[in-house]
Design a protein around this motif. Structure first.
Motif, PDB file in Angstrom:
ATOM      1  N   HIS A 288      67.274  85.560  63.945  1.00 25.37           N
ATOM      2  CA  HIS A 288      67.515  84.035  63.588  1.00 25.37           C
ATOM      3  C   HIS A 288      67.528  82.632  63.906  1.00 25.37           C
ATOM      4  O   HIS A 288      67.106  81.803  63.404  1.00 25.37           O
ATOM      5  N   ASP A 289      68.128  83.463  65.690  1.00 28.59           N
ATOM      6  CA  ASP A 289      68.035  81.765  66.045  1.00 28.59           C
ATOM      7  C   ASP A 289      66.645  80.823  66.790  1.00 28.59           C
ATOM      8  O   ASP A 289      66.568  80.116  66.930  1.00 28.59           O
ATOM      9  N   VAL A 290      65.488  82.331  66.016  1.00 32.52           N
ATOM     10  CA  VAL A 290      64.366  80.990  66.050  1.00 32.52           C
ATOM     11  C   VAL A 290      64.095  79.617  65.096  1.00 32.52           C
ATOM     12  O   VAL A 290      63.360  79.125  65.325  1.00 32.52           O
ATOM     13  N   ASP A 291      64.968  80.463  63.934  1.00 32.58           N
ATOM     14  CA  ASP A 291      64.768  79.399  62.898  1.00 32.58           C
ATOM     15  C   ASP A 291      64.854  77.851  63.145  1.00 32.58           C
ATOM     16  O   ASP A 291      64.157  77.183  62.278  1.00 32.58           O
ATOM     17  N   SER A 292      66.170  77.548  64.040  1.00 35.48           N
ATOM     18  CA  SER A 292      66.703  76.363  64.467  1.00 35.48           C
ATOM     19  C   SER A 292      65.460  75.563  65.442  1.00 35.48           C
ATOM     20  O   SER A 292      65.698  74.601  65.682  1.00 35.48           O
ATOM     21  N   THR A 293      64.723  76.765  65.950  1.00 37.46           N
ATOM     22  CA  THR A 293      63.608  75.183  66.625  1.00 37.46           C
ATOM     23  C   THR A 293      62.449  74.648  66.535  1.00 37.46           C
ATOM     24  O   THR A 293      62.215  74.952  65.159  1.00 37.46           O
TER      25      THR A 293
ATOM     26  N   LYS B 193      53.218  76.900  67.251  1.00 39.36           N
ATOM     27  CA  LYS B 193      54.032  77.430  65.241  1.00 39.36           C
ATOM     28  C   LYS B 193      54.803  78.653  66.448  1.00 39.36           C
ATOM     29  O   LYS B 193      52.889  79.126  65.971  1.00 39.36           O
ATOM     30  N   VAL B 194      55.242  79.199  65.296  1.00 32.50           N
ATOM     31  CA  VAL B 194      55.550  80.760  65.046  1.00 32.50           C
ATOM     32  C   VAL B 194      54.895  80.559  63.051  1.00 32.50           C
ATOM     33  O   VAL B 194      55.624  79.960  63.107  1.00 32.50           O
ATOM     34  N   LEU B 195      54.559  81.538  63.123  1.00 34.76           N
ATOM     35  CA  LEU B 195      54.336  82.038  61.426  1.00 34.76           C
ATOM     36  C   LEU B 195      54.508  83.577  61.092  1.00 34.76           C
ATOM     37  O   LEU B 195      54.420  84.277  62.525  1.00 34.76           O
ATOM     38  N   HIS B 196      54.743  83.145  60.446  1.00 37.37           N
ATOM     39  CA  HIS B 196      55.047  85.214  59.493  1.00 37.37           C
ATOM     40  C   HIS B 196      54.403  84.985  58.352  1.00 37.37           C
ATOM     41  O   HIS B 196      54.750  84.009  57.703  1.00 37.37           O
ATOM     42  N   PRO B 197      53.758  86.073  57.834  1.00 32.18           N
ATOM     43  CA  PRO B 197      53.372  85.861  56.267  1.00 32.18           C
ATOM     44  C   PRO B 197      54.763  85.998  55.586  1.00 32.18           C
ATOM     45  O   PRO B 197      54.518  86.053  54.267  1.00 32.18           O
ATOM     46  N   LEU B 198      56.170  87.114  55.851  1.00 30.66           N
ATOM     47  CA  LEU B 198      56.907  86.918  55.673  1.00 30.66           C
ATOM     48  C   LEU B 198      56.810  88.547  54.746  1.00 30.66           C
ATOM     49  O   LEU B 198      55.865  88.577  53.989  1.00 30.66           O
ATOM     50  N   PRO B 199      57.657  89.231  54.399  1.00 35.06           N
ATOM     51  CA  PRO B 199      58.927  89.253  54.671  1.00 35.06           C
ATOM     52  C   PRO B 199      58.740  89.921  55.947  1.00 35.06           C
ATOM     53  O   PRO B 199      58.423  90.667  56.349  1.00 35.06           O
ATOM     54  N   ARG B 200      60.360  89.125  56.969  1.00 32.12           N
ATOM     55  CA  ARG B 200      60.638  89.586  58.235  1.00 32.12           C
ATOM     56  C   ARG B 200      61.426  90.541  57.939  1.00 32.12           C
ATOM     57  O   ARG B 200      62.790  90.732  57.232  1.00 32.12           O
TER      58      ARG B 200
ATOM     59  N   CYS C   5      57.988  77.687  61.597  1.00 31.23           N
ATOM     60  CA  CYS C   5      56.935  77.002  60.704  1.00 31.23           C
ATOM     61  C   CYS C   5      56.961  78.351  59.733  1.00 31.23           C
ATOM     62  O   CYS C   5      56.143  78.001  58.860  1.00 31.23           O
ATOM     63  N   TYR C   6      57.538  79.846  59.523  1.00 28.07           N
ATOM     64  CA  TYR C   6      56.825  80.871  58.056  1.00 28.07           C
ATOM     65  C   TYR C   6      57.638  79.833  57.108  1.00 28.07           C
ATOM     66  O   TYR C   6      57.200  80.245  56.009  1.00 28.07           O
ATOM     67  N   PHE C   7      58.457  79.491  56.682  1.00 24.89           N
ATOM     68  CA  PHE C   7      59.088  78.690  55.556  1.00 24.89           C
ATOM     69  C   PHE C   7      58.196  77.530  54.806  1.00 24.89           C
ATOM     70  O   PHE C   7      58.130  77.706  53.747  1.00 24.89           O
TER      71      PHE C   7
ATOM     72  N   GLU D 158      48.535  78.570  70.798  1.00 26.66           N
ATOM     73  CA  GLU D 158      49.507  77.576  70.240  1.00 26.66           C
ATOM     74  C   GLU D 158      49.747  78.292  69.243  1.00 26.66           C
ATOM     75  O   GLU D 158      50.885  77.277  68.059  1.00 26.66           O
ATOM     76  N   VAL D 159      49.366  79.192  68.820  1.00 22.11           N
ATOM     77  CA  VAL D 159      50.132  80.091  67.259  1.00 22.11           C
ATOM     78  C   VAL D 159      50.459  81.122  67.593  1.00 22.11           C
ATOM     79  O   VAL D 159      49.980  81.453  68.121  1.00 22.11           O
ATOM     80  N   LEU D 160      51.572  81.618  67.170  1.00 29.41           N
ATOM     81  CA  LEU D 160      52.218  83.220  67.234  1.00 29.41           C
ATOM     82  C   LEU D 160      52.049  83.650  66.073  1.00 29.41           C
ATOM     83  O   LEU D 160      52.803  83.059  65.004  1.00 29.41           O
TER      84      LEU D 160
END
Ligand code: CP
Length: 298
Positions: free
Chosen positions: A265-270, A252-259, A274-276, A212-214
């Motif tokens: 970047h094609d994941v950003d529009s899916t 939901k894809v999470l990332h603490p950032l920076p990546r 959820c990282y932003f 459910e969360v990556l």
């Protein structure tokens, strides 16, 4: 994170939820009126530093800032204990990031005001965990969560703090990493002792459709003693929109950032990205932590 019970975490998250309209600038808050918060960042940061600064401003407080380490008396050889003793005479709360493991705990022993650990070495990043938990609660659910954490699980301090906290909510955890970057065995042992279901693997095969969360992480170049070792694993785990076609709609894809390159970047529009939002949730959660340690919310 080990200092927090589940009830205390829930209280912080509830407080953050109440402060979210102020974090968005929709309401005014004067909770930190007359309070000074010192920002001591001995290591680079964008999100933690700026979201704490935003949080203080949104609460009507003021900040003082060490600025770059090069411009401070650390360059003359002043040690951390003396720096903390001095700054705790100037401010009501200190937020500190430091490259050394255990620096947050050590600073708390020399400070006369509360210290908030903004990340120390490769060990802890507890305020990141609070914002990660808030994100998961807002965008998915905490209780019995099926989560995969992927990337640099050895040096990534965010995942160390996060899995300890998620254990309190009975999460089902899969750790995805190259063998060189596995979750430290003492953490895995401790999770198993708490009867948490833990699986370790080195690829996304059979994982994406099940969770459910990556939670993706960057390979922490700055923590590798040998640059050659970094290069061997630098590109080991990457996700893109094609890979996520196998995901549940609610993933939901999470990332603490920076990546760096671990999320294309094609994941950003899916709908999975959820990282932003996650980075924004650093503001209400850090507002809650500041208000609580300053004693203006009880
Ligand atoms: N996630 C995080 O800690 O980001 P910064 O290093 O930019 O603060």
């Amino acid at each position: 994170m080990k200092d927090f019970s589940r009830e205390e975490i829930d209280f912080v998250l509830d407080t953050a939820e109440k402060l979210e309209p102020a974090a968005r600038g929709l309401e005014k808050s004067r909770l930190l009126d007359g309070k000074l918060v010192a920002l001591l960042f001995f290591e680079p940061s964008t999100r933690t530093r700026l979201s704490f600064e935003t949080a203080v401003n949104r609460l009507g407080g003021k900040t003082i800032n060490l600025g770059s380490v090069e411009a401070s008396s650390v360059m003359k050889g002043e040690n951390l204990a003396d720096t903390i003793r001095v700054v705790s005479g100037y401010a009501d709360v200190i937020v500190m990031r430091h490259p050394k493991d255990g620096a947050g705990r050590m600073a708390s022993e020399f400070s006369s005001v509360p210290i908030i650990n903004g990340g120390d070495g490769s060990v802890h990043h507890p305020t990141q965990t609070i914002l990660d938990l808030y994100t998961i609660r807002r965008e998915s659910h905490l209780e019995g969560l099926k989560i995969a954490m992927a990337g640099d699980l050895k040096y990534g301090r965010t995942v160390h703090s996060l899995c300890q906290a998620l254990a309190l909510y009975g999460a089902d955890m899969t750790f995805v990493s190259p063998p060189e970057l596995r979750m430290p065995p003492e953490i895995v042992r401790e999770l198993k002792r708490q009867k948490i279901r833990v699986k370790e693997t080195d690829s996304f095969e059979g994982i994406i459709g099940d969770v459910e969360v990556l939670y993706m992480t960057r390979v922490q170049r700055e923590r590798f003693p040998d640059p050659e070792e970094y290069l061997k694993v630098a590109d080991s785990l990457r996700i893109d929109a094609k890979l996520l076609k196998a995901a549940k709609p609610e993933l939901k894809v999470l990332h603490p950032l920076p990546r760096v390159n671990e999320i294309e970047h094609d994941v950003d529009s899916t709908p999975h990205a959820c990282y932003f939002e996650q980075a924004f949730y650093g503001v209400p959660t850090r507002m809650a932590l500041l208000a609580l340690v300053a004693g203006v919310i009880k």
